[in-house]
Enzyme design. Structure first.
Site, short mmCIF file in Angstrom:
data_model
loop_
_atom_site.label_atom_id
_atom_site.label_comp_id
_atom_site.label_asym_id
_atom_site.label_seq_id
_atom_site.Cartn_x
_atom_site.Cartn_y
_atom_site.Cartn_z
N TYR B 114 -34.28 4.76 28.68
CA TYR B 114 -35.36 5.19 28.33
C TYR B 114 -36.43 4.56 27.61
O TYR B 114 -37.69 4.53 28.04
CB TYR B 114 -35.40 6.86 27.86
CG TYR B 114 -35.10 7.95 28.72
CD1 TYR B 114 -35.81 8.45 29.81
CD2 TYR B 114 -33.89 8.41 28.82
CE1 TYR B 114 -35.68 9.21 30.55
CE2 TYR B 114 -33.32 9.42 29.92
CZ TYR B 114 -34.38 9.68 30.68
OH TYR B 114 -34.05 10.88 31.71
N GLU B 211 -2.99 9.77 27.94
CA GLU B 211 -4.02 9.60 29.09
C GLU B 211 -5.00 10.64 28.87
O GLU B 211 -6.42 10.13 28.82
CB GLU B 211 -3.57 9.57 30.46
CG GLU B 211 -4.51 8.90 31.46
CD GLU B 211 -3.93 8.71 32.81
OE1 GLU B 211 -2.83 8.47 32.98
OE2 GLU B 211 -4.84 9.00 33.73
N ASP B 263 -0.24 8.38 33.40
CA ASP B 263 0.48 8.84 34.67
C ASP B 263 1.31 7.88 35.47
O ASP B 263 0.85 6.66 35.21
CB ASP B 263 -0.66 9.62 35.75
CG ASP B 263 -1.30 10.65 35.15
OD1 ASP B 263 -0.73 11.40 34.24
OD2 ASP B 263 -2.52 10.85 35.77
#
Lengths: 687, 383
Positions: B114, B211, B263
C-alpha cells in the site's frame, strides 16, 4: 421451359394411354410461374415487395444505359391501408417506378409488361441487368393475383408526342395481356405523385424536365415494408453504390410493418440487421469541408433524407462505357447448340457457307481459323451449311474444343471501376481502410466475365461479427441466398488469416470488415430465376478469390504496419509512463534534480525507440521507406485516419482526452505524425 | 527495579546497533539511486544488478551442509519492455524503505504494497502495483541486491508459527515464560533476531518441531514438552523465516538438537530440507537460517508396516506428488544421501503418502506417548 408436361396421379380406375392423353396439354409458362412464384422471388410479402422494386429499377437502368441517358429513377411506395391495425403482418402497397429512359413504343407495351419470357435480352450476349424477360411481368402478375388490380403504365417514347396511359392485366392461362385502359395523356410524369407528402411537393421532385421521355410503372400488390437486411432501402442503397451514375429518389411508405421474426428468407436477418441499419443511417453523414478526396470523387455527395423523400444523388456524370453485344465463343457452346445454330443460320440464309457461318456467328474466329476448321472436317470453304452431316458437325465440335483461340472480346464488359467502388463504399461504410481491385476479364464456358472486389476495414464497423458480404451481379445487388452464392464461397475459401484477420475454419472472416464483390458478365449464371445467387463455376470463384487476395494483401500490409506502429508506440509509451515515477523516487532518495533527470531519461527513451523505429521490419526491409508508404501511393487504397481510433488509443496516450475525430477527413495517410507529440504534456507532470 | 533497568540498557544498546545498521542500509539505497542518476546523465545503460534466485544459481555447499546463493546476477534494465515496470517499482520501494528507516518505523509486506501503491501520473488508471505478489517480489529483489535482510529494510512478514516449552525469553523487552502459555502457545514473531529476542533461561534438552498446529496442539495438550523437557514449535507448513531463525538460534546458541516431525510426502520432505539446508529462493539467507544437524524423525515410509497402520490412512500419490518426489531426489543434497534416497524410493514404491495425524488411528495420544518417545530413544531418525 415453354412447355411442361404434367403427368396425372394414379386414380382408382386404371388409366389408359388414351385417357391420359386426353388430359395431357401444354402449360403456359405464366401458369407455371403463377404456381411457382417463389422461383421468381415472390416467396413472401416482404420479398415480393423488394422483388417488384428490383425488377422495375433494373429495367429502368438498363433502358437508360442502352439509350445513353443518365438515369433518373424515382421509386414510390404508397401504403394503401395506412389505417390497418398495428398487428397486421402485411399491407397493400402501390409500387411505382418512374424513369427517364427511352420509353416503350405503344405496340410493344403489352408484350413487355404482359408476357413472361418476352424481352430483348435473352437471345444476346451483352452485359445487362435483366436477362430473361421475366421480371417485371412476373411482378405485375403477382400484383394481379394478390390484389386483382391491373398494372398501370405511363410511357412517353417521344418527347414531342403525348404519353400513353395503359392499364393491363395478364391472362395467366394464355400468357397474354388484356388491356383495360388505353389512352393518350399529357400527364407524364404523373402529377398525382407530387402530392404524397411535403417532400414530394418540392419542385425538384419528379421535375418534368428530368423526365422528357420515360416510363412509369405502377403495380398494386400485397407486401410488407420493413427496414434492415433484405429491405427495399438496402437494395436502393446498394444499387446507388454500384451505379454512381444514376440518380435515385425514393419515397418510402408512411408506415413500417411491425417486426416479425418468422418471415425470414435470411435465417440470421435479425442478427445481421445492425450493420445494414448502420449502413443506411450512417450514409447521411457529412464530411468536413476541405477534406482531401481521391480524384474524380466528390465525397460530399451523400444520401439525403428530407421530408419523407430519400435522395441518392448522382456521383458521376459519366455513363458506364457502352458495352458491345458479342457472338458466342466456340469454346463456350454445347453440341446441341451448335446444331441449332447451324439450323438457324440455314433458315436465315439458304446458301450460307460453313466458312461464313463460322466467322459471322462466333467471336474470335478469323477467316484463316474458319478455313482451318473447314479443312479439319474435310469440307471446302464453299460448302454450304445445309450440306454438313451430323458426323461432320460433331467433328467440328471436337475441333472447337481442341483449337487454340483467343479469349472472347472483353469490351462487352463494363466494370464499375476502382474509383467508383471506393466512392460507393466510402459513402456507405464508415471504415478506416478501403481497398479495391478490378480483375482482367476471364472466361467461363466461353462467356467473358470480370470480377471486381473491394473491402472496407475498421472504423466503426462491428469488430466481433463475421464480415458482411455485399454482392453485385451486373451492378444489381444480390440480397438473398448468400451462402449459395459463388462469391460467398470465394470469401470463405480465401485465407484471411494470411492477412492478419481471424477466420474460423470454413467460414467468413471475423472482424470489422465489409467485402464487396461484383461480377460483370454477358450472361451471369444465376442459380435460379429469382437471380439471388451466382452459380459456382470454378473459373468465376477463382477470379473472385484472386481479387479478394489482392485486396487482402493490401489490408494485411496495412494491419501489419498498424500492429508494428502499435507495438512501437506501446514500447515508447511504457518507458515514458514510468520515467516520471522513477525521477520522483530518485529525487526523494538522493535529491537529484527531478526535472533534469526526467529530461535525461526521456531523451534516452526517445533515442532508444528511435533506433527501434529504424530497425528492419519482419520482412527485412527498412521501415523508413516502408510498405505503408507504398500504400499511400496505391490509388486502389484509401485510408481514413481519423477513424483508426484504436490506433491512437494504442499509441498509448492514456492521459489525453480522446481527440475529437474530425469527421470523415479523408487522408491518403499522412505519415507518422502521432509519435512525438506527447512531450509537452509529460513535462507538466513532473514538477 | 534493577531488572527493568538492565532491560532498558539492553534496549538502548540494541537501538544503537540498529541505528548503525540502518545507516548502512541507507547508504546502500542512496548508492543505488546515485548509480541510476549517473547512468542517466552520462547516457549509459540504466540498470541495476539483482542476484538471481533460481535453482541454477543455488550452490550446494556440501562441506557446510547448506545451500548458498551463487554469483549469477540479472540486470534489470529500464529500457526493456518486460523490465521497465519492475525497474520503476524497485525505485519506488527503495524510496519507501528510505522513508521507513528515517521515520524509525516498520511495515508489513502488505503495508509496503500500500505504501508504494498509487496511480501512475499521466495515466488514466494504471497502478504502480497490481498485486501484493508484485510488491513482495520486488522487496526480495531489494534484499538480495542491497545485501540487506528484510528486517534491515524495516519490513516484516505476517507472523506465523508457535512455540511452547521449558524456556524463558525476552521479546522486545518483555519477559516471556514459554512454560505458561496456555493452550495457544507463544506466537513466534516474524523477526527473531537477537535484538528482538533474547534467551533468558532454558532448561530444555531438545526442540521438537512439528509441521502444523493441529499436531502441535496434540503435543501441547499432552504436556509433551513438560514430560520430555523440551521445546515444542510449529511452522504452519513451510516454516516462515522467524521460526527458522529461532530454531537456528536455539540450535546454535543453546546447543539444542532439533527434531522434525513432518508428513510422509514430498512436501514434508522438502520442509525438512529447507529447515536443514535452506531454501532455493532464500539461499542468500541460509547462512543464518539453515540448521545442518536437524533430524527427521517421521513420519517414515516404513511406519505403515512398523506401526501396523490400517489401510485407511493411505493417501494415494498423485502425479504431481511423484513428479515432485523425483525432483527432490535429484537435488544434490538428497542425491548424495543414501538413507534419504531409500526413504523417498520407499514412499514411491508404497504408492501412498501419510500425514502425522494418521497415527491417531492407533490411539489419540499414540504419537506423543509412543511414537516420538520410542524414536527418540532408539535414535531412529533420518539425518
Amino acid at each position: 421451359m415453354a412447355s411442361v408436361v404434367k403427368s396425372s396421379p394414379t386414380t382408382k380406375k386404371r388409366e389408359t394411354a388414351e385417357s391420359m392423353a386426353a388430359r395431357q396439354k401444354e402449360i403456359a409458362v405464366s401458369e407455371f410461374f403463377a404456381k411457382n412464384r417463389h422461383l421468381l422471388g415472390f416467396d413472401n410479402p416482404r420479398k415480393a415487395l423488394l422483388t417488384t422494386v428490383k425488377e422495375a429499377v433494373d429495367n429502368s437502368l438498363d433502358a437508360c444505359e442502352e439509350a445513353g441517358i443518365l438515369p433518373n429513377v424515382t421509386v414510390i411506395i404508397e401504403d394503401l391501408q395506412p389505417d390497418r391495425p398495428a398487428t397486421a403482418k402485411q399491407s397493400r402497397y402501390r409500387v411505382t417506378v418512374i424513369d427517364n429512359g427511352p420509353g416503350i413504343v405503344r405496340k410493344q407495351v403489352e408484350n413487355v409488361f404482359g408476357r413472361l419470357l418476352f424481352g430483348s435480352k435473352f437471345h444476346r450476349l451483352k452485359m445487362s441487368r435483366g436477362q430473361q424477360g421475366i421480371g417485371i411481368s412476373a411482378a405485375g402478375m403477382y400484383g394481379l393475383i394478390t390484389t386483382g388490380k391491373p398494372m398501370v403504365i405511363h410511357t412517353r417514347p417521344n418527347a414531342k408526342k403525348p404519353a400513353h396511359h395503359i392499364e393491363l392485366a395478364m391472362n395467366t392461362k394464355t400468357n397474354r395481356a388484356e388491356v383495360t385502359v388505353d389512352e393518350e395523356t399529357e400527364d407524364f410524369p404523373p402529377r398525382r405523385f407530387k402530392t404524397i407528402n411535403t417532400g414530394t411537393r418540392d419542385p425538384g421532385f419528379l421535375n418534368p424536365e428530368d423526365y422528357i421521355t420515360g416510363t412509369s410503372v405502377s403495380i398494386e400488390l400485397v407486401g410488407r415494408y420493413q427496414k434492415g437486411r433484405g429491405s427495399v432501402d438496402e437494395f436502393l442503397e446498394l444499387t446507388a453504390i454500384a451505379n454512381p451514375h444514376a440518380r435515385i429518389t425514393f419515397v418510402p411508405p408512411s408506415r413500417v410493418s411491425a417486426d416479425e421474426d418468422e418471415d425470414g428468407p435470411l435465417g440470421d436477418a435479425q442478427k445481421d440487421a445492425t450493420p445494414a441499419q448502420a449502413l443506411t443511417q450512417e450514409a447521411a453523414h457529412t464530411p468536413a469541408p476541405g477534406a482531401e478526396a481521391p480524384n474524380d470523387i466528390d465525397p460530399t455527395i451523400t444520401t439525403i433524407e428530407k421530408d419523407g423523400v430519400i435522395f441518392f444523388p448522382r456521383g458521376t456524370d459519366q455513363l458506364p462505357p457502352e458495352t458491345r453485344e458479342i457472338q458466342p465463343h466456340p469454346k463456350g457452346i454445347e453440341f446441341g447448340i451448335l446444331l441449332q445454330m447451324l439450323k438457324d443460320y440455314e433458315a436465315h440464309n439458304k446458301t450460307g457457307t460453313l466458312y461464313n457461318f463460322l466467322q459471322e456467328r462466333f467471336s474470335r474466329v478469323s477467316s484463316s481459323k474458319a478455313a482451318e476448321f473447314c479443312r479439319g472436317i474435310g469440307v471446302h470453304t464453299r460448302t454450304k451449311c445445309s450440306d454438313i452431316t451430323p458426323q461432320q458437325a460433331e467433328k467440328l465440335f471436337k475441333l472447337f474444343e481442341e483449337a487454340k483461340l483467343p479469349n472472347p472480346p472483353t469490351d462487352c464488359l463494363a466494370p464499375i471501376g476502382i474509383r467508383q467502388l471506393q466512392a460507393g463504399l466510402l459513402k456507405g461504410v464508415k471504415a478506416e481502410f478501403y481497398a479495391a481491385e478490378t480483375r482482367e476479364p476471364a472466361v467461363y464456358r466461353g462467356r467473358p466475365f470480370l470480377v471486381e472486389a473491394a473491402i472496407a476495414y475498421g472504423g466503426e464497423l462491428p469488430a466481433d461479427q463475421p464480415a458482411r458480404v455485399i454482392r453485385f451481379a451486373n451492378r444489381v445487388p444480390l440480397l438473398f441466398q448468400q451462402s449459395a452464392c459463388s462469391s460467398f464461397k470465394a470469401c470463405t475459401e480465401t485465407s484471411w488469416r494470411n492477412y492478419n484477420l481471424s477466420q474460423p475454419r470454413g467460414s467468413l472472416p471475423v472482424g470489422p470488415l465489409v467485402i464487396m464483390i461484383h461480377l460483370a458478365s454477358v450472361w451471369v449464371p444465376f442459380t435460379s430465376e429469382s437471380k439471388e445467387a451466382i452459380a459456382d463455376y470454378d473459373e468465376i470463384r477463382k477470379e473472385m478469390k484472386l481479387a479478394l487476395m489482392v485486396c487482402g494483401r493490401k489490408l494485411g500490409t496495412y494491419l501489419r504496419k498498424r500492429q508494428k506502429m502499435k507495438r512501437e508506440a506501446a514500447r515508447r509509451d511504457v518507458f515514458e509512463r514510468y520515467i516520471g515515477e522513477i525521477a520522483k523516487a530518485i529525487n526523494a532518495i538522493n535529491g537529484t534534480d527531478a526535472v533534469k533527470l526526467y529530461d535525461a531519461l526521456l531523451a534516452e527513451a526517445r533515442k532508444r525507440t528511435a533506433i527501434a523505429d529504424a530497425e528492419l521490419d519482419e520482412e527485412g526491409r527498412m521501415v523508413k521507406k516502408d510498405e505503408h508508404e507504398d500504400l499511400k501511393d496505391d490509388e486502389s487504397v484509401v485510408l481514413v485516419e481519423s477513424r483508426a481510433a484504436h490506433l491512437q488509443e494504442a499509441a498509448g496516450d492514456t492521459s489525453a482526452e480522446p481527440e475529437a475525430p474530425s469527421n470523415g477527413d479523408l487522408v491518403k495517410l499522412s505519415s507518422r505524425s502521432r509519435k512525438p507529440k506527447r512531450k509537452a504534456k509529460r513535462d507538466r507532470d513532473v514538477e | 527495579m534493577a531488572k527493568k533497568k538492565s532491560t532498558t540498557a539492553t534496549a538502548d544498546r540494541v537501538n544503537k546497533r540498529i541505528r548503525s545498521r540502518d545507516k548502512e542500509t541507507l547508504t546502500k539505497i542512496v548508492k543505488l539511486a546515485d548509480h541510476v542518476a549517473t547512468s542517466a546523465f552520462k547516457g549509459r545503460d540504466i540498470n541495476i544488478a539483482i542476484p538471481t534466485r533460481t535453482r541454477s544459481n543455488t550452490i550446494w555447499n556440501r562441506k557446510r551442509g547448506i545451500l548458498q546463493m551463487g554469483d549469477a546476477k540479472a540486470t534489470r534494465e529500464l529500457f526493456n519492455l518486460n523490465q521497465a515496470k519492475q525497474f520503476m517499482q524497485t525505485m519506488l520501494h527503495s524510496n519507501s524503505i528510505k522513508e521507513l528507516i528515517e521515520a524509525e518505523k516498520t511495515l508489513s509486506l502488505r503495508g509496503m504494497f500500500y505504501k508504494g501503491l498509487h496511480t501512475i501520473q499521466g495515466t488514466r488508471d494504471e497502478k504502480t502495483f497490481t498485486s501484493q505478489d508484485e510488491s513482495d517480489a520486488i522487496l526480495e529483489d531489494l534484499e538480495v541486491s542491497l545485501g540487506a535482510l528484510r528486517e534491515e529494510l524495516h519490513v516484516y512478514a505476517k507472523k506465523r508459527g508457535t512455540m511452547v516449552g521449558n524456556i524463558t525469553i525476552i521479546d522486545s523487552g518483555d519477559e516471556i515464560d514459554c512454560r505458561r502459555m496456555g493452550s495457544g502457545g507463544y506466537a513466534v514473531p516474524s523477526i527473531t533476531e537477537p535484538d528482538v529476542i533474547q534467551f533468558k533461561k532454558c532448561e530444555a534438552d531438545f526442540v521438537l518441531h512439528v509441521e502444523k498446529d493441529t499436531v502441535w496442539g496434540r503435543f501441547n495438550e499432552d504436556r509433551f514438552w513438560e514430560k520430555h523437557n523440551c521445546i515444542l514449535t510449529e511452522g504452519s507448513g513451510q516454516p516462515p523465516r522467524g521460526v527458522r531463525r529461532l530454531l537456528r538460534r536455539l540450535n546454535e546458541e543453546l546447543g539444542l538438537p532439533i527434531y522434525c516431525l513432518l508428513d510422509c510426502d514430498p512436501w514434508g520432505h522438502y520442509i525438512y530440507s529447507v529447515i536443514k539446508q535452506g531454501s532455493i529462493s532464500l539461499a542468500f539467507e541460509s547462512e543464518r537460517l539453515a540448521i545442518p544437524d536437524a533430524k527427521f524423525i517421521g513420519i517414515r515410509a516404513k511406519d505403515y508396516e512398523e506401526c501396523k497402520l490400517s489401510d485407511d490412512v493411505q493417501i494415494a500419490l498423485s502425479d504431481t506428488d511423484r513428479k515432485r518426489a523425483n525432483e527432490i531426489l535429484n537435488y544434490p543434497w538428497f542425491r548424495d544421501n543414501k538413507a534419504w534416497k531409500k526413504e523417498i524410493n520407499h514412499m514411491l514404491s508404497n504408492g501412498f503418502k501419510m500425514e502425522v495425524e494418521s497415527l491417531i488411528t492407533k490411539d489419540i495420544s499414540y504419537v506423543t506417548e509412543e511414537y516420538v518417545p520410542t524414536r527418540l530413544k532408539k535414535k531412529d531418525w533420518l539425518d
